[in-house]
Scaffold this motif. Structure first.
Motif, PDB file in Angstrom:
ATOM      1  N   VAL A 100       0.552  -4.968   0.952  1.00 58.81           N
ATOM      2  CA  VAL A 100       1.388  -4.255  -0.021  1.00 58.81           C
ATOM      3  C   VAL A 100       0.780  -2.881  -0.323  1.00 58.81           C
ATOM      4  CG1 VAL A 100       2.156  -4.258  -2.441  1.00 58.81           C
ATOM      5  CG2 VAL A 100       2.465  -6.309  -1.033  1.00 58.81           C
ATOM      6  N   ALA A 101      -0.546  -2.832  -0.466  1.00 61.16           N
ATOM      7  CA  ALA A 101      -1.229  -1.553  -0.749  1.00 61.16           C
ATOM      8  C   ALA A 101      -0.990  -0.553   0.387  1.00 61.16           C
ATOM      9  CB  ALA A 101      -2.720  -1.786  -0.952  1.00 61.16           C
ATOM     10  N   ILE A 102      -0.949  -1.047   1.619  1.00 63.57           N
ATOM     11  CA  ILE A 102      -0.696  -0.182   2.786  1.00 63.57           C
ATOM     12  C   ILE A 102       0.767   0.266   2.813  1.00 63.57           C
ATOM     13  CG2 ILE A 102      -0.385  -0.281   5.316  1.00 63.57           C
ATOM     14  CD1 ILE A 102      -2.986  -1.950   5.408  1.00 63.57           C
ATOM     15  N   MET A 103       1.683  -0.678   2.564  1.00 65.25           N
ATOM     16  CA  MET A 103       3.108  -0.367   2.730  1.00 65.25           C
ATOM     17  C   MET A 103       3.662   0.505   1.600  1.00 65.25           C
ATOM     18  SD  MET A 103       3.703  -1.381   5.673  1.00 65.25           S
ATOM     19  CE  MET A 103       5.390  -0.750   5.593  1.00 65.25           C
ATOM     20  N   LEU A 104       2.917   0.629   0.489  1.00 63.69           N
ATOM     21  CA  LEU A 104       3.376   1.519  -0.578  1.00 63.69           C
ATOM     22  C   LEU A 104       3.185   2.995  -0.208  1.00 63.69           C
ATOM     23  CD1 LEU A 104       2.167  -0.493  -3.692  1.00 63.69           C
ATOM     24  CD2 LEU A 104       4.510   0.315  -3.331  1.00 63.69           C
ATOM     25  N   THR A 105       2.388   3.253   0.837  1.00 59.71           N
ATOM     26  CA  THR A 105       2.163   4.657   1.229  1.00 59.71           C
ATOM     27  C   THR A 105       2.604   4.951   2.665  1.00 59.71           C
ATOM     28  OG1 THR A 105      -0.068   4.087   1.921  1.00 59.71           O
ATOM     29  CG2 THR A 105       0.164   4.948  -0.306  1.00 59.71           C
ATOM     30  N   ASN A 106       3.131   3.934   3.357  1.00 61.62           N
ATOM     31  CA  ASN A 106       3.541   4.144   4.749  1.00 61.62           C
ATOM     32  C   ASN A 106       5.017   3.780   4.922  1.00 61.62           C
ATOM     33  OD1 ASN A 106       1.031   4.760   6.640  1.00 61.62           O
ATOM     34  ND2 ASN A 106       0.332   3.405   5.011  1.00 61.62           N
ATOM     35  N   PRO A 107       5.783   4.613   5.658  1.00 60.44           N
ATOM     36  CA  PRO A 107       7.227   4.371   5.797  1.00 60.44           C
ATOM     37  C   PRO A 107       7.537   3.173   6.692  1.00 60.44           C
ATOM     38  CG  PRO A 107       6.553   6.190   7.201  1.00 60.44           C
ATOM     39  CD  PRO A 107       5.350   5.796   6.401  1.00 60.44           C
ATOM     40  N   GLY A 108       8.788   2.716   6.630  1.00 57.48           N
ATOM     41  CA  GLY A 108       9.221   1.646   7.532  1.00 57.48           C
ATOM     42  C   GLY A 108       8.931   0.267   6.974  1.00 57.48           C
ATOM     43  N   GLU A 109       8.845  -0.704   7.884  1.00 61.75           N
ATOM     44  CA  GLU A 109       8.655  -2.103   7.482  1.00 61.75           C
ATOM     45  C   GLU A 109       7.281  -2.590   7.943  1.00 61.75           C
ATOM     46  OE1 GLU A 109      12.612  -4.432   8.053  1.00 61.75           O
ATOM     47  OE2 GLU A 109      12.524  -2.934   9.650  1.00 61.75           O
TER      48      GLU A 109
END
Length: 360
Positions: free
Chosen positions: A110-119
């Motif tokens: 979650v920490a990664i996906m809050l700053t990286n686009p896509g899925e």
């Protein structure tokens, strides 16, 4: 020669009761009063005031209870990220995972996906993450997975089970409080502890072994022997030692790799949903041919703690399910290469794997 420049957890606190320092540790990281800390907490702690009552909620902070009954999924990560974005006007100050490997992996993802686009599924693999994650903290409540120290977050996606392996994955802060493991059920304690033991066996017997991974692996192996075969340890001592074994076991594979049990348990998990710790145990029980000494010790530990592993998991599987299991296992090439060397494909055929799975 190109050596790996490996990221480690930059801060760690260890000690019984150290969970109470969480507020002091994270407060300086708060961006502003509208940027919350989001706590992802294993739902076994719902109503457990001894633990949840000590979570330092302030301002817009949120505690989300999450079931660890199933392995973490990429779709689950996407849903959590979407919900966090929709329910808060500002990006969170940080994500804090409290629980076992499942919760720790979710917190990292979650920490990664809050700053990286896509899925999340777009990042399953090695070094695909481009932007640093937001501040994230791991608080393990069970010991063995090594998720608190690793640079991967293992996720089941739509077509594979594979980690987001990146330099941005490791936690910024880990709190190792052995007291938090006091209510772990006996079977769970054994399966997760064996995850650590199997990490060590696979790392120490692998072709990727080097002095860095060996020094951590040997220490973790020695701690596991002490915990699971020595009857004289106090409960507190065993808790402290297993937490350190988990850390050292995770560090051991950081600079090498796991092996056959992990590759095959990924197949079990993807097709049957078998949890990681018990899946490793079910597979490892049948790997005398590859890890004779490790499996003999494992059987000794299993007997000492009266552990009965499930039998016949793969007996009534359709051919298509077995095929998928084998394909998933074989896709983890670095694990096979570590276990058997560059020519592993001459040793491990689909037929060989099928006969191994059919024993489980």
């Amino acid at each position: 020669m190109n050596y790996r420049n490996y990221p480690m957890v930059s801060r760690v606190v260890f000690g019984r009761g150290s969970f109470d320092q969480l507020s002091d540790i994270i407060e300086p990281q708060r961006l502003n009063t509208k940027a919350p800390f989001i706590y992802l907490v294993d739902d076994v702690f719902k109503g457990n005031v001894w633990l949840t009552g000590r979570v330092p909620l302030a301002y817009n902070d949120k505690m989300l209870y999450i079931s660890a009954q199933e392995e973490p999924k990429t779709s689950q990560v996407d849903d959590l990220v979407e919900s966090i974005i929709l329910n808060h006007s500002e990006r969170p100050s940080g994500i804090i995972g409290i629980g076992g490997g499942t919760l720790l992996d979710l917190a990292k993802a979650v920490a990664i996906m809050l700053t990286n686009p896509g899925e999340a599924k777009d990042y399953q693999g090695w070094d695909l993450v481009k932007n640093p994650a937001i501040y994230h903290v791991g608080v393990p409540t069970i010991s063995g997975t090594g998720a608190e120290v690793s640079r991967t977050t293992v996720l089941t996606g739509p077509d594979k089970k594979l980690g987001i392996n990146s330099d941005y994955t490791p936690f910024d802060q880990v709190i190792l409080d052995p007291e938090l493991t006091k209510d772990v059920p006996k079977d769970q304690w054994f399966y997760t502890g064996m995850d650590c033991f199997i990490h060590c066996v696979e790392s120490l017997n692998g072709t990727y072994l080097n002095a860095f991974s060996q020094s951590y692996g040997e220490k973790a192996f020695e701690l596991c022997e002490d915990i699971f075969l020595n009857g004289d340890l106090s409960i507190e001592d065993a808790q402290d030692k297993l937490m350190m074994a988990s850390w050292h076991g995770g560090m051991s594979i950081a600079y090498s790799q796991v092996g056959i049990a992990h590759a095959m348990s990924y197949g079990l998990s993807y097709v049957l949903g078998t949890k990681h710790g018990i899946g490793n145990c079910i597979v490892f029980d049948h790997l005398e041919e590859f890890y004779p000494e490790g499996v003999a010790l494992f059987k000794k530990m299993k007997k000492k703690h009266h552990i009965k592993l499930p039998q016949g998991l793969c007996l009534n599987l359709e051919d298509s399910e077995l095929d998928l299991m084998i394909t998933i296992a074989l896709s983890l090439e670095p694990l096979w290469e570590n276990a058997l060397g560059k020519r592993w494909k001459t040793i491990i055929t689909r037929e060989k794997l099928k006969s191994l799975y059919q024993k489980m």
